[in-house]
Scaffold this motif. Sequence first.
Motif, mmCIF file in Angstrom:
data_model
loop_
_atom_site.group_PDB
_atom_site.id
_atom_site.type_symbol
_atom_site.label_atom_id
_atom_site.label_comp_id
_atom_site.label_asym_id
_atom_site.label_seq_id
_atom_site.Cartn_x
_atom_site.Cartn_y
_atom_site.Cartn_z
ATOM 1 N N GLY A 33 0.875 -1.165 0.000
ATOM 2 C CA GLY A 33 0.000 0.000 0.000
ATOM 3 C C GLY A 33 0.908 1.209 0.000
ATOM 4 N N LEU A 34 0.406 2.343 -0.470
ATOM 5 C CA LEU A 34 1.237 3.541 -0.503
ATOM 6 C C LEU A 34 1.524 4.016 0.918
ATOM 7 C CD1 LEU A 34 -0.468 5.365 -3.485
ATOM 8 C CD2 LEU A 34 1.611 3.975 -3.484
ATOM 9 N N SER A 35 2.453 4.956 1.059
ATOM 10 C CA SER A 35 2.847 5.391 2.392
ATOM 11 C C SER A 35 1.632 5.837 3.194
ATOM 12 C CB SER A 35 3.852 6.534 2.292
ATOM 13 O OG SER A 35 3.236 7.655 1.717
ATOM 14 N N ARG A 36 1.592 5.507 4.436
ATOM 15 C CA ARG A 36 0.548 5.853 5.396
ATOM 16 C C ARG A 36 -0.783 5.153 5.131
ATOM 17 N NH1 ARG A 36 2.738 8.170 9.066
ATOM 18 N NH2 ARG A 36 0.882 9.044 9.982
ATOM 19 N N ALA A 37 -0.780 4.149 4.257
ATOM 20 C CA ALA A 37 -2.022 3.414 4.009
ATOM 21 C C ALA A 37 -2.417 2.584 5.229
ATOM 22 C CB ALA A 37 -1.872 2.510 2.789
ATOM 23 N N GLY A 38 -1.417 2.195 6.030
ATOM 24 C CA GLY A 38 -1.738 1.429 7.234
ATOM 25 C C GLY A 38 -1.094 0.050 7.291
ATOM 26 N N LYS A 39 0.035 -0.150 6.583
ATOM 27 C CA LYS A 39 0.695 -1.455 6.547
ATOM 28 C C LYS A 39 1.219 -1.868 7.917
ATOM 29 C CE LYS A 39 3.538 0.208 3.389
ATOM 30 N NZ LYS A 39 2.898 1.491 3.054
ATOM 31 N N THR A 40 1.927 -0.952 8.567
ATOM 32 C CA THR A 40 2.541 -1.282 9.852
ATOM 33 C C THR A 40 1.468 -1.615 10.883
ATOM 34 O OG1 THR A 40 4.208 0.352 9.286
ATOM 35 C CG2 THR A 40 4.206 -0.438 11.549
ATOM 36 N N VAL A 97 0.261 5.243 21.173
ATOM 37 C CA VAL A 97 0.612 6.095 20.026
ATOM 38 C C VAL A 97 0.770 5.179 18.811
ATOM 39 C CG1 VAL A 97 1.794 7.871 21.378
ATOM 40 C CG2 VAL A 97 3.114 5.944 20.476
ATOM 41 N N TRP A 98 0.662 5.750 17.611
ATOM 42 C CA TRP A 98 0.810 4.936 16.401
ATOM 43 C C TRP A 98 2.277 4.634 16.164
ATOM 44 C CZ3 TRP A 98 -3.579 2.893 14.996
ATOM 45 C CH2 TRP A 98 -4.766 3.573 15.279
ATOM 46 N N PRO A 99 2.586 3.458 15.674
ATOM 47 C CA PRO A 99 4.002 3.102 15.457
ATOM 48 C C PRO A 99 4.583 3.843 14.268
ATOM 49 C CG PRO A 99 2.565 1.363 14.622
ATOM 50 C CD PRO A 99 1.666 2.375 15.269
ATOM 51 N N SER A 101 6.000 4.303 10.610
ATOM 52 C CA SER A 101 5.488 3.646 9.408
ATOM 53 C C SER A 101 6.567 2.913 8.623
ATOM 54 C CB SER A 101 4.867 4.695 8.496
ATOM 55 O OG SER A 101 3.839 5.365 9.161
ATOM 56 N N THR A 102 6.120 2.106 7.685
ATOM 57 C CA THR A 102 7.007 1.376 6.782
ATOM 58 C C THR A 102 7.869 2.332 5.965
ATOM 59 O OG1 THR A 102 5.364 -0.343 6.528
ATOM 60 C CG2 THR A 102 7.039 -0.210 4.821
ATOM 61 N N ARG A 103 9.196 2.095 5.963
ATOM 62 C CA ARG A 103 10.093 2.899 5.121
ATOM 63 C C ARG A 103 10.850 1.997 4.147
ATOM 64 N NH1 ARG A 103 8.979 7.817 5.105
ATOM 65 N NH2 ARG A 103 11.062 8.258 4.317
ATOM 66 N N LEU A 376 -11.963 -2.053 6.105
ATOM 67 C CA LEU A 376 -11.595 -2.573 7.420
ATOM 68 C C LEU A 376 -10.873 -1.516 8.255
ATOM 69 C CD1 LEU A 376 -8.288 -3.137 7.457
ATOM 70 C CD2 LEU A 376 -8.916 -5.155 6.173
ATOM 71 N N ALA A 377 -10.768 -1.800 9.531
ATOM 72 C CA ALA A 377 -9.861 -1.041 10.391
ATOM 73 C C ALA A 377 -9.026 -2.072 11.125
ATOM 74 C CB ALA A 377 -10.628 -0.173 11.382
ATOM 75 N N ALA A 378 -7.716 -2.084 10.851
ATOM 76 C CA ALA A 378 -6.852 -3.052 11.512
ATOM 77 C C ALA A 378 -6.886 -2.807 13.013
ATOM 78 C CB ALA A 378 -5.433 -2.928 10.982
ATOM 79 N N ARG A 380 -9.237 -0.556 15.702
ATOM 80 C CA ARG A 380 -10.415 0.284 15.816
ATOM 81 C C ARG A 380 -10.202 1.297 16.935
ATOM 82 N NH1 ARG A 380 -16.426 -1.847 15.730
ATOM 83 N NH2 ARG A 380 -17.349 0.198 15.670
ATOM 84 N N ALA A 381 -10.006 2.555 16.549
ATOM 85 C CA ALA A 381 -9.671 3.586 17.536
ATOM 86 C C ALA A 381 -10.924 4.282 18.086
ATOM 87 C CB ALA A 381 -8.734 4.613 16.916
ATOM 88 N N THR A 382 -12.080 3.928 17.547
ATOM 89 C CA THR A 382 -13.307 4.614 17.976
ATOM 90 C C THR A 382 -14.389 3.632 18.421
ATOM 91 O OG1 THR A 382 -14.258 4.527 15.759
ATOM 92 C CG2 THR A 382 -12.932 6.463 16.290
HETATM 93 P P1 GDP Z 1 2.264 2.587 6.506
HETATM 94 O O1 GDP Z 1 3.030 3.746 5.950
HETATM 95 O O2 GDP Z 1 1.465 1.926 5.410
HETATM 96 O O3 GDP Z 1 3.090 1.623 7.282
HETATM 97 O O4 GDP Z 1 1.157 3.220 7.469
HETATM 98 P P2 GDP Z 1 0.924 3.015 9.052
HETATM 99 O O5 GDP Z 1 0.521 1.607 9.340
HETATM 100 O O6 GDP Z 1 2.079 3.537 9.798
HETATM 101 O O7 GDP Z 1 -0.349 3.951 9.257
HETATM 102 C C1 GDP Z 1 -0.254 5.342 9.040
HETATM 103 C C2 GDP Z 1 -1.177 6.060 9.980
HETATM 104 O O8 GDP Z 1 -2.538 5.793 9.633
HETATM 105 C C3 GDP Z 1 -1.052 5.623 11.432
HETATM 106 O O9 GDP Z 1 -0.037 6.336 12.070
HETATM 107 C C4 GDP Z 1 -2.418 5.921 11.972
HETATM 108 O O10 GDP Z 1 -2.533 7.294 12.295
HETATM 109 C C5 GDP Z 1 -3.325 5.661 10.783
HETATM 110 N N1 GDP Z 1 -3.919 4.305 10.794
HETATM 111 C C6 GDP Z 1 -3.462 3.190 10.188
HETATM 112 N N2 GDP Z 1 -4.303 2.148 10.386
HETATM 113 C C7 GDP Z 1 -5.320 2.618 11.126
HETATM 114 C C8 GDP Z 1 -6.527 2.042 11.653
HETATM 115 O O11 GDP Z 1 -6.830 0.852 11.472
HETATM 116 N N3 GDP Z 1 -7.354 2.880 12.366
HETATM 117 C C9 GDP Z 1 -7.043 4.194 12.574
HETATM 118 N N4 GDP Z 1 -7.890 4.933 13.282
HETATM 119 N N5 GDP Z 1 -5.927 4.762 12.101
HETATM 120 C C10 GDP Z 1 -5.084 4.003 11.387
#
Ligand code: GDP
Length: 512
Positions: A33-40, A97-99, A101-103, A376-378, A380-382
Amino acid sequence: LTTLTDDAWLALNNVADFATGLVTPSVRLGVTGLSRAGKTVFITALVHNLIKGGRMPLFEPMATGRLARASLQPQPDDAVPRFDYEAHVADMVDERVWPSSTRRISELRLTVAYESASYFSRTLGSGKLHIDIVDYPGEWLLDLPLLTKDYATWSREAVALSRLPNRARLAGDWHRRLEAADPAAEEDEATARGLADAFTGYLAACRADEHALSMLPPGRFLMPGDLDGSPALTFSPLVLEDDRVVPRTSMRAMMERRFEAYKTHVVRPFFRDHFARLDRQIVLVDALSALNAGPHAMRDLENALADILSCFRPGRTSWLASILTRRIDRILFAATKADHLHHTDHDRLQRVLKRLVKRAIKKAEFAGADIDILALAAVRATREGTVRRGGNALPTIIGTPMTGEIVDGERFDGKTEIAMFPGDLPKDPESLFAHLESESELEEAVAKVESESKHQPLQPESKLELSRAGTDVRYVRFRPPKLERSPDGLSLTLPHIRLDRALQFLIGDKLA
Ligand code: GDP
């Protein structure tokens, strides 16, 4: 009785390892997925839920209690960095906190022990499966089309694309340098670096939240991995008037050489050593960000998805087809962060992605693998709630905005929970695409800009402002949630939305 020397023990152990490797099947699951898509976040949540026995009613082996155990094992590829699971869990679970991201590419081996569902397999004993999860930037997939282009063609296309109205205003600095650069001049490292930096700056600006564009090759300019600063990344398109032969020591020849080196030493090895070995793939898509940024972001995302799809089923005579040793037979496209919406909108988000992928499939003339599409939401923050206002019950989402997040003019401290109406996606996704109906809008525009630019100076500032798509989804960054109790009550796990369905599609059959 004989005493074995250390060397002999080691040799025996290696043989044993080799044997177990042969009998334990493995599946290589690509997560991109592109950067910040949520891979990590996806990989961390997936592994955490499997190890801790999270709530996964739609993942059949867990729902029926057949999954005995999941544990992390040393990964088999010594040359690939390990996915830093423990640090990512600590961030999300302990610190909320969010981890990071993938680099770059990384890998993790998860081994599951399970009871087979079929009588025949059961009599053979319980099964084991290695799941090798490979995390890599989606940007790198978008480099595949470069392999069939020479420098001149790529250069012309990249310059033309950057002159499109929505990109031109982000390319000002690079355009100014391009105008000053003479391709026939003597090669010069400082000029090359200046151009490459300005080009990278333009690509990064296109990727920023408010524009959220997706088609930004070369992939390593935004996601360099371990190659940051290397000469293979120190090049840029140039404005080429014609195909004149230039001296070998010219700027153009230098750029050409580096472009070719990029293909040989960066693009091909990635596809050969990593991509070609995948069995299953999930492509995470931040459709909400593209929706929020407007129709050009949506169109760009659609083009990127088409290019990504063509990697999975390359033309039979292509270089990639010639090196593929196995076929990816299942691909899941998943719209992430669905927890930003009320559940009544999850299906709408899914429909938006379906529409994007359907057009991408058509564009890429894709056929073959099983494709599924999911919102999906990997993590669920809400949570959900309702607020009464004037006799109406409004559906809301409840969460803790991250420190510094501003909602309705108020700045939050990371401690306060709020309920908000997240906004609605349109019932009919077609309305989101209405502005950009022409199938080849991009191609037409590129052709037009190209023909005009032959006679005109570059125009970095365009007056053309583009309308935004018709969505009114509000996007607040919430902190990761507090953990919830697992169904067996024994551990705490990360809540999610449809992560179990994703897993069922991706590997359910391997645990039959
Ligand atoms: P990567 O660049 O694909 O590795 O992206 P990350 O996994 O680091 O996700 C980027 C950001 O998107 C995170 O820091 C979160 O703020 C947000 N995010 C990713 N997945 C979720 C999710 O399932 N729920 C919510 N609320 N935020 C998410």
